[in-house]
Design a protein around this motif. Structure first.
Motif, PDB file in Angstrom:
ATOM      1  N   PHE A   1       0.972  -1.059  -0.518  1.00 26.66           N
ATOM      2  CA  PHE A   1      -0.274  -0.064   0.249  1.00 26.66           C
ATOM      3  C   PHE A   1       0.998   1.287  -0.461  1.00 26.66           C
ATOM      4  O   PHE A   1       0.240   2.062  -0.870  1.00 26.66           O
ATOM      5  CB  PHE A   1      -0.563  -0.431   1.271  1.00 26.66           C
ATOM      6  CG  PHE A   1      -2.325  -0.887   1.231  1.00 26.66           C
ATOM      7  CD1 PHE A   1      -3.106  -0.762   0.643  1.00 26.66           C
ATOM      8  CD2 PHE A   1      -2.001  -1.860   1.720  1.00 26.66           C
ATOM      9  CE1 PHE A   1      -4.502  -0.781  -0.014  1.00 26.66           C
ATOM     10  CE2 PHE A   1      -3.506  -2.895   1.904  1.00 26.66           C
ATOM     11  CZ  PHE A   1      -4.853  -2.411   0.722  1.00 26.66           C
ATOM     12  N   ILE A   2       1.849   1.431   0.769  1.00 27.11           N
ATOM     13  CA  ILE A   2       2.695   2.743   1.264  1.00 27.11           C
ATOM     14  C   ILE A   2       3.646   2.785   0.014  1.00 27.11           C
ATOM     15  O   ILE A   2       3.585   4.486  -0.440  1.00 27.11           O
ATOM     16  CB  ILE A   2       3.066   3.013   2.624  1.00 27.11           C
ATOM     17  CG1 ILE A   2       1.816   2.791   3.563  1.00 27.11           C
ATOM     18  CG2 ILE A   2       2.984   3.721   3.037  1.00 27.11           C
ATOM     19  CD1 ILE A   2       2.191   1.972   5.005  1.00 27.11           C
ATOM     20  N   LEU A   3       4.847   1.973   0.070  1.00 21.07           N
ATOM     21  CA  LEU A   3       5.683   2.116  -0.686  1.00 21.07           C
ATOM     22  C   LEU A   3       6.240   2.580  -2.026  1.00 21.07           C
ATOM     23  O   LEU A   3       6.097   3.900  -2.958  1.00 21.07           O
ATOM     24  CB  LEU A   3       6.485   1.353  -0.264  1.00 21.07           C
ATOM     25  CG  LEU A   3       7.922   1.270   0.725  1.00 21.07           C
ATOM     26  CD1 LEU A   3       8.608   0.733   1.262  1.00 21.07           C
ATOM     27  CD2 LEU A   3       8.828   2.597   1.453  1.00 21.07           C
ATOM     28  N   PRO A   4       5.011   1.670  -3.083  1.00 29.30           N
ATOM     29  CA  PRO A   4       4.730   2.314  -4.210  1.00 29.30           C
ATOM     30  C   PRO A   4       3.924   3.255  -4.671  1.00 29.30           C
ATOM     31  O   PRO A   4       4.753   4.058  -6.058  1.00 29.30           O
ATOM     32  CB  PRO A   4       4.417   0.563  -4.633  1.00 29.30           C
ATOM     33  CG  PRO A   4       4.467  -0.545  -3.909  1.00 29.30           C
ATOM     34  CD  PRO A   4       4.450   0.134  -2.238  1.00 29.30           C
TER      35      PRO A   4
ATOM     36  N   ALA B   1      -2.729  19.940 -12.883  1.00 25.52           N
ATOM     37  CA  ALA B   1      -4.475  19.347 -12.520  1.00 25.52           C
ATOM     38  C   ALA B   1      -4.404  17.814 -12.905  1.00 25.52           C
ATOM     39  O   ALA B   1      -4.655  17.018 -12.367  1.00 25.52           O
ATOM     40  CB  ALA B   1      -5.546  20.125 -13.729  1.00 25.52           C
ATOM     41  N   THR B   2      -3.766  17.648 -14.061  1.00 25.88           N
ATOM     42  CA  THR B   2      -3.820  16.120 -14.121  1.00 25.88           C
ATOM     43  C   THR B   2      -2.622  15.588 -13.167  1.00 25.88           C
ATOM     44  O   THR B   2      -2.416  14.275 -12.928  1.00 25.88           O
ATOM     45  CB  THR B   2      -2.563  16.027 -15.834  1.00 25.88           C
ATOM     46  OG1 THR B   2      -3.198  16.463 -16.629  1.00 25.88           O
ATOM     47  CG2 THR B   2      -2.609  13.824 -15.738  1.00 25.88           C
ATOM     48  N   GLU B   3      -1.690  16.520 -12.844  1.00 22.88           N
ATOM     49  CA  GLU B   3      -0.351  15.547 -11.192  1.00 22.88           C
ATOM     50  C   GLU B   3      -1.128  15.660 -10.341  1.00 22.88           C
ATOM     51  O   GLU B   3      -0.467  14.610  -9.678  1.00 22.88           O
ATOM     52  CB  GLU B   3       0.724  17.147 -12.150  1.00 22.88           C
ATOM     53  CG  GLU B   3       1.840  16.370 -13.517  1.00 22.88           C
ATOM     54  CD  GLU B   3       2.202  15.364 -13.058  1.00 22.88           C
ATOM     55  OE1 GLU B   3       1.863  14.712 -12.391  1.00 22.88           O
ATOM     56  OE2 GLU B   3       2.486  14.860 -14.997  1.00 22.88           O
ATOM     57  N   VAL B   4      -2.349  16.611  -9.948  1.00 24.55           N
ATOM     58  CA  VAL B   4      -3.002  16.972  -9.209  1.00 24.55           C
ATOM     59  C   VAL B   4      -3.806  15.147  -8.982  1.00 24.55           C
ATOM     60  O   VAL B   4      -3.481  14.486  -8.019  1.00 24.55           O
ATOM     61  CB  VAL B   4      -3.744  17.610  -8.389  1.00 24.55           C
ATOM     62  CG1 VAL B   4      -4.791  17.529  -7.712  1.00 24.55           C
ATOM     63  CG2 VAL B   4      -3.016  18.415  -8.766  1.00 24.55           C
ATOM     64  N   ARG B   5      -4.397  14.811 -10.153  1.00 24.11           N
ATOM     65  CA  ARG B   5      -5.068  13.743 -10.485  1.00 24.11           C
ATOM     66  C   ARG B   5      -4.371  12.197  -9.542  1.00 24.11           C
ATOM     67  O   ARG B   5      -4.525  12.168  -9.484  1.00 24.11           O
ATOM     68  CB  ARG B   5      -5.819  13.683 -11.851  1.00 24.11           C
ATOM     69  CG  ARG B   5      -7.093  14.595 -11.790  1.00 24.11           C
ATOM     70  CD  ARG B   5      -7.847  14.471 -12.610  1.00 24.11           C
ATOM     71  NE  ARG B   5      -7.652  14.057 -13.722  1.00 24.11           N
ATOM     72  CZ  ARG B   5      -7.289  15.611 -15.127  1.00 24.11           C
ATOM     73  NH1 ARG B   5      -7.641  16.137 -14.280  1.00 24.11           N
ATOM     74  NH2 ARG B   5      -6.402  15.346 -15.796  1.00 24.11           N
TER      75      ARG B   5
ATOM     76  N   LEU C   1      -5.085   9.443  -5.652  1.00 26.56           N
ATOM     77  CA  LEU C   1      -5.084   7.373  -5.798  1.00 26.56           C
ATOM     78  C   LEU C   1      -4.026   7.316  -4.701  1.00 26.56           C
ATOM     79  O   LEU C   1      -4.045   6.629  -3.691  1.00 26.56           O
ATOM     80  CB  LEU C   1      -5.418   6.855  -7.658  1.00 26.56           C
ATOM     81  CG  LEU C   1      -5.600   5.405  -6.776  1.00 26.56           C
ATOM     82  CD1 LEU C   1      -6.792   5.195  -5.909  1.00 26.56           C
ATOM     83  CD2 LEU C   1      -5.688   4.689  -7.841  1.00 26.56           C
ATOM     84  N   PRO C   2      -2.723   7.251  -5.046  1.00 23.48           N
ATOM     85  CA  PRO C   2      -1.597   6.968  -4.650  1.00 23.48           C
ATOM     86  C   PRO C   2      -1.590   7.750  -2.595  1.00 23.48           C
ATOM     87  O   PRO C   2      -1.632   7.179  -1.433  1.00 23.48           O
ATOM     88  CB  PRO C   2      -0.238   7.681  -4.890  1.00 23.48           C
ATOM     89  CG  PRO C   2      -0.891   7.804  -6.475  1.00 23.48           C
ATOM     90  CD  PRO C   2      -2.145   8.303  -6.820  1.00 23.48           C
ATOM     91  N   THR C   3      -2.118   8.694  -2.358  1.00 30.78           N
ATOM     92  CA  THR C   3      -1.789   9.259  -1.276  1.00 30.78           C
ATOM     93  C   THR C   3      -3.541   8.657  -0.095  1.00 30.78           C
ATOM     94  O   THR C   3      -3.393   8.219   0.867  1.00 30.78           O
ATOM     95  CB  THR C   3      -2.614  10.876  -1.660  1.00 30.78           C
ATOM     96  OG1 THR C   3      -1.615  11.883  -1.974  1.00 30.78           O
ATOM     97  CG2 THR C   3      -2.759  11.682  -0.170  1.00 30.78           C
ATOM     98  N   LEU C   4      -4.147   8.226  -1.315  1.00 33.03           N
ATOM     99  CA  LEU C   4      -5.353   7.264  -0.236  1.00 33.03           C
ATOM    100  C   LEU C   4      -5.354   6.380  -0.523  1.00 33.03           C
ATOM    101  O   LEU C   4      -4.984   5.605   1.148  1.00 33.03           O
ATOM    102  CB  LEU C   4      -6.890   7.120  -1.576  1.00 33.03           C
ATOM    103  CG  LEU C   4      -6.723   8.412  -1.264  1.00 33.03           C
ATOM    104  CD1 LEU C   4      -8.490   8.064  -2.516  1.00 33.03           C
ATOM    105  CD2 LEU C   4      -7.890   9.467  -0.323  1.00 33.03           C
TER     106      LEU C   4
ATOM    107  N   LEU D   1      -3.382   6.659   3.069  1.00 28.53           N
ATOM    108  CA  LEU D   1      -3.756   6.253   4.087  1.00 28.53           C
ATOM    109  C   LEU D   1      -4.309   5.152   4.121  1.00 28.53           C
ATOM    110  O   LEU D   1      -4.257   4.368   5.416  1.00 28.53           O
ATOM    111  CB  LEU D   1      -5.045   7.310   3.692  1.00 28.53           C
ATOM    112  CG  LEU D   1      -4.031   8.949   3.577  1.00 28.53           C
ATOM    113  CD1 LEU D   1      -5.453  10.114   3.807  1.00 28.53           C
ATOM    114  CD2 LEU D   1      -3.337   9.666   4.801  1.00 28.53           C
ATOM    115  N   ALA D   2      -5.239   4.785   3.377  1.00 26.37           N
ATOM    116  CA  ALA D   2      -5.613   2.914   3.616  1.00 26.37           C
ATOM    117  C   ALA D   2      -4.926   2.249   3.926  1.00 26.37           C
ATOM    118  O   ALA D   2      -4.533   1.290   4.845  1.00 26.37           O
ATOM    119  CB  ALA D   2      -6.516   2.802   1.984  1.00 26.37           C
ATOM    120  N   GLY D   3      -3.654   1.987   3.357  1.00 28.32           N
ATOM    121  CA  GLY D   3      -2.445   0.794   4.217  1.00 28.32           C
ATOM    122  C   GLY D   3      -1.754   0.954   5.856  1.00 28.32           C
ATOM    123  O   GLY D   3      -1.807   0.317   6.012  1.00 28.32           O
TER     124      GLY D   3
END
Length: 447
Positions: A351-354, A393-397, A401-404, A407-409
């Motif tokens: 979850f976290i490192l990749p 905006a594309t970079e933010v998108r 998902l990686p940020t979520l 956090l979930a990880g």
């Protein structure tokens, strides 16, 4: 184009990963998933999707890394740690190396326990109970038998082994399905409602069993075309997940919530079952040989051992295997090891490192492209169809998902690890290990 003409083609790379997954999704996973009730399949789907996504992210990270620092190809014996070093420095590299080594080493222990248990059962049946070689002795025998195959180099040196292993997985599926369909269950046990302990254990086993991350970059290093890694990962997951789903559906229809962590324990004795157990044992042993290559290559690099075959390689790999055997003697139950390793170590690697590595290396790539006089050409093209975007905006998108996932990880790792530790303490109190049994027998002799 990254081409290694002597390396793995796409089919052989798929076989290596299917071999890594092995027979556990067929004989171990259905029971814990069914015990999760209605939440079992959604949980499995979520873990599968995250595993595929983050494994592909790692592959993209390596392609970008080669563009940023072409000399990184010389560090292909420890690719995951090399990525961490490029992005965050030497200290993080050491942390990642330790996590990977402990994860791969820990994964070999339940393999050995299940293989020893299967041979113990088969030996008792074959002799009608007259000969009873204990699980503890079988553990040592299996460890010794596995040492010579472990002396091979990397996955590209094990094509024949991976091919045999995948054929064995297919055979186990067919035999298991036949044995399950031929079983007349005396009493169908209704599937229970989901509980936190059941979900936590299932998550740990899922994360453990489908954790491709320690090996995926090692396979990519040996591939003829490294950019084909997404095809390899998706194909391998599709094959194994299809076999798992079919087995789970049959298990649900035949046994309901009765299935244990070892599906074969619920089947009546028959020639089909005996052949199935033998093939399961054989495949587990072959899978252990392939899956531990990442660990051995990392340790050999640390001790500056040559890439060529030598007695030092044989001694080191044999010593590590016997250490796994010794720990296996002290472990009461294989599924507890799966759950604990899966929750504590697989979470960060999956979850976290990749996502963190991918977000950071994209930033490094953009900096390199901006500072390069060929910035218009040096876009961070990773895999076919992945082009540079100049839009903020594309970079933010790309980062949402990686940020979520991170956090979930973190949340899943903490909660599931606490549950796994509690389960291990509870069950270890009344499930004696081999060492405890031997100590107990010695005490009786003294009395």
């Amino acid at each position: 184009m990254n081409v290694n003409s002597a390396g793995l083609t796409v089919p052989f790379a798929i076989m290596c990963i299917v071999d890594l997954f092995g027979v556990f999704p067929i004989v171990v996973l259905p029971g814990p998933i069914i015990k999760c009730g209605w939440s079992g399949i959604p949980l499995a789907v979520c873990v599968f999707v995250v595993q595929v996504y983050t494994a592909v992210l790692l592959g993209k990270c390596w392609i970008i890394a080669e563009q940023i620092d072409p000399d990184i190809v010389n560090k292909n014996r420890y690719p995951y740690a090399a990525l961490a070093e490029l992005v965050f420095g030497h200290h993080v590299k050491r942390l990642v190396s330790v996590m990977l080594d402990v994860t791969v080493f820990g994964a070999s222990i339940p393999n050995l326990i299940i293989a020893a248990y299967n041979l113990h059962v088969l030996g008792t049946k074959a002799s009608d109970g007259n000969t009873d070689i204990s699980l503890c002795i079988w553990l040592v025998i299996i460890g010794l038998v596995l040492c010579p195959p472990l002396w091979l180099g990397s996955p590209k040196d094990m094509k024949w082994l991976a091919s045999i292993s995948v054929f064995t997985v297919s055979s186990v599926c067919v035999l298991t399905w036949i044995a399950m369909l031929n079983t007349e269950s005396e009493m169908y046990v209704p599937v229970p409602d989901p509980t936190w302990d059941a979900v936590a254990l299932a998550y740990g086993i899922l994360a453990f069993q489908f954790d491709v991350h320690p090996l995926v970059l090692t396979v990519q290093m040996d591939m003829v075309n490294k950019q084909k890694l997404p095809t390899v990962v998706v194909s391998a997951f599709f094959i194994t997940c299809t076999l798992f789903v079919v087995t789970t559906v049959i298990g649900y229809m035949q046994f309901g919530g009765k299935l244990s962590s070892n599906l074969l324990d619920e089947l009546p004795e028959s020639r089909v079952l005996n052949a199935d157990i033998m093939l399961v044992t054989l495949q587990i042993c072959m899978s252990t040989v392939v899956s531990t290559t990442a660990l051995f290559q990392n340790i050999e690099h640390y001790f500056n051992l040559s890439r060529e075959f030598s007695w030092k390689r044989c001694a080191l790999r044999s010593s590590v295997m016997m250490a796994a055997v010794l720990i296996g003697e002290a472990v009461p139950r294989f599924d507890l090891v799966m759950g604990l390793v899966g929750t504590l170590l697989t979470g960060p690697l999956m979850f976290i490192l990749p996502p963190i590595l991918y977000a950071r290396i994209r930033s490094l790539s953009r900096s390199k492209a901006t500072s390069s006089p060929r910035a218009g050409v040096c876009c961070y093209r990773t895999f076919p169809g992945h082009a540079k975007s100049s839009s903020t905006a594309t970079e933010v998108r790309h980062l949402i998902l990686p940020t979520l996932l991170v956090l979930a990880g973190v949340l899943a790792t903490v909660l599931a690890t606490l549950s796994a530790v509690r389960e291990a303490i509870v069950y270890a109190s009344f499930t004696p290990s081999c060492l405890m049994q031997m100590l107990g027998s010695d005490e009786k002799k003294l009395k």
